[in-house]
Design a protein around this motif. Structure first.
Motif, PDB file in Angstrom:
ATOM      1  N   ILE A  28       0.757  -1.198   0.025  1.00  0.00           N
ATOM      2  CA  ILE A  28      -0.107  -0.068   0.069  1.00  0.00           C
ATOM      3  C   ILE A  28       0.783   1.245   0.177  1.00  0.00           C
ATOM      4  CG2 ILE A  28      -1.849  -1.148   1.137  1.00  0.00           C
ATOM      5  CD1 ILE A  28      -1.063   0.375   3.473  1.00  0.00           C
ATOM      6  N   ARG A  29       2.254   1.162  -0.031  1.00  0.00           N
ATOM      7  CA  ARG A  29       2.861   2.460   0.224  1.00  0.00           C
ATOM      8  C   ARG A  29       2.803   3.516  -1.081  1.00  0.00           C
ATOM      9  NH1 ARG A  29       7.580  -0.163   1.882  1.00  0.00           N
ATOM     10  NH2 ARG A  29       6.888   0.108   3.866  1.00  0.00           N
ATOM     11  N   ALA A  30       2.590   2.973  -2.120  1.00  0.00           N
ATOM     12  CA  ALA A  30       2.510   3.873  -3.169  1.00  0.00           C
ATOM     13  C   ALA A  30       1.025   4.538  -3.179  1.00  0.00           C
ATOM     14  CB  ALA A  30       2.368   3.247  -4.700  1.00  0.00           C
ATOM     15  N   ALA A  31       0.060   3.698  -2.515  1.00  0.00           N
ATOM     16  CA  ALA A  31      -1.268   4.504  -2.397  1.00  0.00           C
ATOM     17  C   ALA A  31      -1.261   5.544  -1.323  1.00  0.00           C
ATOM     18  CB  ALA A  31      -2.274   3.738  -2.150  1.00  0.00           C
ATOM     19  N   VAL A  32      -0.530   5.167  -0.256  1.00  0.00           N
ATOM     20  CA  VAL A  32      -0.357   6.003   0.786  1.00  0.00           C
ATOM     21  C   VAL A  32       0.418   7.323   0.454  1.00  0.00           C
ATOM     22  CG1 VAL A  32       0.817   6.487   3.012  1.00  0.00           C
ATOM     23  CG2 VAL A  32      -0.527   4.391   2.497  1.00  0.00           C
ATOM     24  N   ARG A  33       1.476   7.341  -0.320  1.00  0.00           N
ATOM     25  CA  ARG A  33       2.297   8.403  -0.841  1.00  0.00           C
ATOM     26  C   ARG A  33       1.349   9.191  -1.640  1.00  0.00           C
ATOM     27  NH1 ARG A  33       7.277   4.918  -1.421  1.00  0.00           N
ATOM     28  NH2 ARG A  33       8.462   5.329   0.131  1.00  0.00           N
ATOM     29  N   ARG A  34       0.355   8.724  -2.512  1.00  0.00           N
ATOM     30  CA  ARG A  34      -0.616   9.214  -3.208  1.00  0.00           C
ATOM     31  C   ARG A  34      -1.418  10.117  -2.525  1.00  0.00           C
ATOM     32  NH1 ARG A  34      -3.605   5.235  -5.602  1.00  0.00           N
ATOM     33  NH2 ARG A  34      -5.117   5.629  -3.912  1.00  0.00           N
ATOM     34  N   GLU A  35      -1.802   9.610  -1.440  1.00  0.00           N
ATOM     35  CA  GLU A  35      -2.926  10.207  -0.781  1.00  0.00           C
ATOM     36  C   GLU A  35      -2.317  11.321   0.298  1.00  0.00           C
ATOM     37  OE1 GLU A  35      -6.286  10.010  -0.878  1.00  0.00           O
ATOM     38  OE2 GLU A  35      -5.579   9.080  -2.651  1.00  0.00           O
ATOM     39  N   LEU A  36      -1.150  11.199   0.584  1.00  0.00           N
ATOM     40  CA  LEU A  36      -0.360  12.033   1.150  1.00  0.00           C
ATOM     41  C   LEU A  36      -0.095  13.217   0.518  1.00  0.00           C
ATOM     42  CD1 LEU A  36       1.220  13.008   3.761  1.00  0.00           C
ATOM     43  CD2 LEU A  36       3.110  11.804   2.991  1.00  0.00           C
ATOM     44  N   ALA A  37       0.037  13.139  -0.811  1.00  0.00           N
ATOM     45  CA  ALA A  37       0.360  14.131  -1.781  1.00  0.00           C
ATOM     46  C   ALA A  37      -1.211  14.945  -1.870  1.00  0.00           C
ATOM     47  CB  ALA A  37       1.127  13.784  -3.021  1.00  0.00           C
ATOM     48  N   ALA A  38      -2.089  14.187  -2.122  1.00  0.00           N
ATOM     49  CA  ALA A  38      -3.187  14.664  -2.322  1.00  0.00           C
ATOM     50  C   ALA A  38      -3.930  15.515  -1.220  1.00  0.00           C
ATOM     51  CB  ALA A  38      -4.327  13.663  -2.730  1.00  0.00           C
ATOM     52  N   TYR A  60      -3.452  11.568  16.270  1.00  0.00           N
ATOM     53  CA  TYR A  60      -4.008  10.449  16.042  1.00  0.00           C
ATOM     54  C   TYR A  60      -3.607   9.325  16.957  1.00  0.00           C
ATOM     55  CZ  TYR A  60      -6.725  11.599  11.919  1.00  0.00           C
ATOM     56  OH  TYR A  60      -7.664  12.286  11.119  1.00  0.00           O
ATOM     57  N   LEU A  61      -4.413   8.726  17.799  1.00  0.00           N
ATOM     58  CA  LEU A  61      -3.839   7.766  18.586  1.00  0.00           C
ATOM     59  C   LEU A  61      -3.592   6.475  17.615  1.00  0.00           C
ATOM     60  CD1 LEU A  61      -5.927   8.018  21.690  1.00  0.00           C
ATOM     61  CD2 LEU A  61      -3.681   8.622  21.446  1.00  0.00           C
ATOM     62  N   THR A  62      -2.587   5.737  17.736  1.00  0.00           N
ATOM     63  CA  THR A  62      -2.264   4.410  16.876  1.00  0.00           C
ATOM     64  C   THR A  62      -2.246   3.404  17.935  1.00  0.00           C
ATOM     65  OG1 THR A  62      -0.167   5.038  17.097  1.00  0.00           O
ATOM     66  CG2 THR A  62      -1.083   6.053  15.311  1.00  0.00           C
ATOM     67  N   GLY A  63      -2.595   2.217  17.030  1.00  0.00           N
ATOM     68  CA  GLY A  63      -2.272   0.856  17.638  1.00  0.00           C
ATOM     69  C   GLY A  63      -1.091   0.305  17.386  1.00  0.00           C
ATOM     70  N   PRO A  64      -0.994  -0.825  17.569  1.00  0.00           N
ATOM     71  CA  PRO A  64       0.068  -2.003  17.174  1.00  0.00           C
ATOM     72  C   PRO A  64       0.569  -1.633  15.618  1.00  0.00           C
ATOM     73  CG  PRO A  64      -1.559  -3.311  17.769  1.00  0.00           C
ATOM     74  CD  PRO A  64      -2.157  -2.051  17.787  1.00  0.00           C
ATOM     75  N   ASP A  65       1.784  -1.577  15.452  1.00  0.00           N
ATOM     76  CA  ASP A  65       2.250  -1.411  14.151  1.00  0.00           C
ATOM     77  C   ASP A  65       2.000  -2.997  13.270  1.00  0.00           C
ATOM     78  OD1 ASP A  65       3.347   0.987  13.948  1.00  0.00           O
ATOM     79  OD2 ASP A  65       5.167   0.260  14.665  1.00  0.00           O
ATOM     80  N   THR A  66       0.901  -2.916  12.500  1.00  0.00           N
ATOM     81  CA  THR A  66       0.753  -4.074  11.412  1.00  0.00           C
ATOM     82  C   THR A  66       0.240  -3.386  10.404  1.00  0.00           C
ATOM     83  OG1 THR A  66      -1.653  -4.347  12.291  1.00  0.00           O
ATOM     84  CG2 THR A  66       0.030  -5.367  13.835  1.00  0.00           C
ATOM     85  N   PRO A  67       0.303  -4.073   9.210  1.00  0.00           N
ATOM     86  CA  PRO A  67      -0.287  -3.743   7.983  1.00  0.00           C
ATOM     87  C   PRO A  67      -1.726  -3.202   8.129  1.00  0.00           C
ATOM     88  CG  PRO A  67       1.050  -5.471   7.583  1.00  0.00           C
ATOM     89  CD  PRO A  67       0.749  -5.278   9.133  1.00  0.00           C
ATOM     90  N   VAL A  68      -2.365  -3.983   8.856  1.00  0.00           N
ATOM     91  CA  VAL A  68      -3.928  -3.715   9.069  1.00  0.00           C
ATOM     92  C   VAL A  68      -4.149  -2.439   9.694  1.00  0.00           C
ATOM     93  CG1 VAL A  68      -6.232  -4.536   9.973  1.00  0.00           C
ATOM     94  CG2 VAL A  68      -4.674  -6.208   8.669  1.00  0.00           C
ATOM     95  N   SER A  69      -3.506  -2.310  10.797  1.00  0.00           N
ATOM     96  CA  SER A  69      -3.506  -1.102  11.624  1.00  0.00           C
ATOM     97  C   SER A  69      -3.108   0.380  10.895  1.00  0.00           C
ATOM     98  CB  SER A  69      -2.584  -1.072  12.789  1.00  0.00           C
ATOM     99  OG  SER A  69      -1.221  -0.866  12.635  1.00  0.00           O
ATOM    100  N   ALA A  70      -2.342   0.094   9.706  1.00  0.00           N
ATOM    101  CA  ALA A  70      -2.152   1.104   8.849  1.00  0.00           C
ATOM    102  C   ALA A  70      -3.339   1.470   8.228  1.00  0.00           C
ATOM    103  CB  ALA A  70      -0.853   0.976   8.008  1.00  0.00           C
TER     104      ALA A  70
END
Length: 134
Positions: A28-38, A60-70
């Motif tokens: 999902i890294r590319a999608a996240v970068r795209r949304e950050l830029a947007a 934002y409060l964050t939970g454990p570091d997992t791909p799903v938590s991202a």
């Protein structure tokens, strides 16, 4: 003076997507970068509509570091943006401001739906901020 809620949501989204990017796996890294830029672009454009607005306090409060938590954090960010732009749209009087708010709401809703496809059963409100149907 407080920042308009839409602008505050975009400030928060830029911050939040930075957190998501730090947790995102390669799928999902590319999608996240795209949304950050947007969201950065939308925040910058919103600052032009509401010049002189103070930066919004964000976090934002964050939970454990997992791909799903991202992805769950990304869902929360887009849901918050939907709610904020819906409120801002209701307040907007000038046609160019209403158009901007409508476009921002649409972009957040579309991305919210995209993120939700990655986590079946993720929390969701059709239009965040509206009460659920009885």
């Amino acid at each position: 003076m407080t920042a308009p809620v839409g602008l505050a949501a975009e400030d928060a989204a830029v911050y939040g997507y930075g957190l998501v990017l730090a947790r995102a796996d390669g799928s999902i890294r590319a999608a996240v970068r795209r949304e950050l830029a947007a969201h950065r672009a939308r925040r910058d454009a919103a600052e032009k509509l509401w010049p002189g607005s103070p930066p919004a306090p964000v976090g934002y409060l964050t939970g454990p570091d997992t791909p799903v938590s991202a992805v769950l954090l990304a869902i929360r960010i887009e849901s918050d943006c939907c709610e904020a732009w819906r409120v801002e749209l209701g307040r907007a009087e000038a046609p160019e401001t209403r158009r901007f708010c409508s476009d921002a709401l649409t972009a957040a809703a579309v991305q919210l739906a995209r993120w939700r496809t990655l986590v079946p059963g993720a929390p969701f409100e059709a239009l965040p901020g509206f009460p659920p149907p009885a």
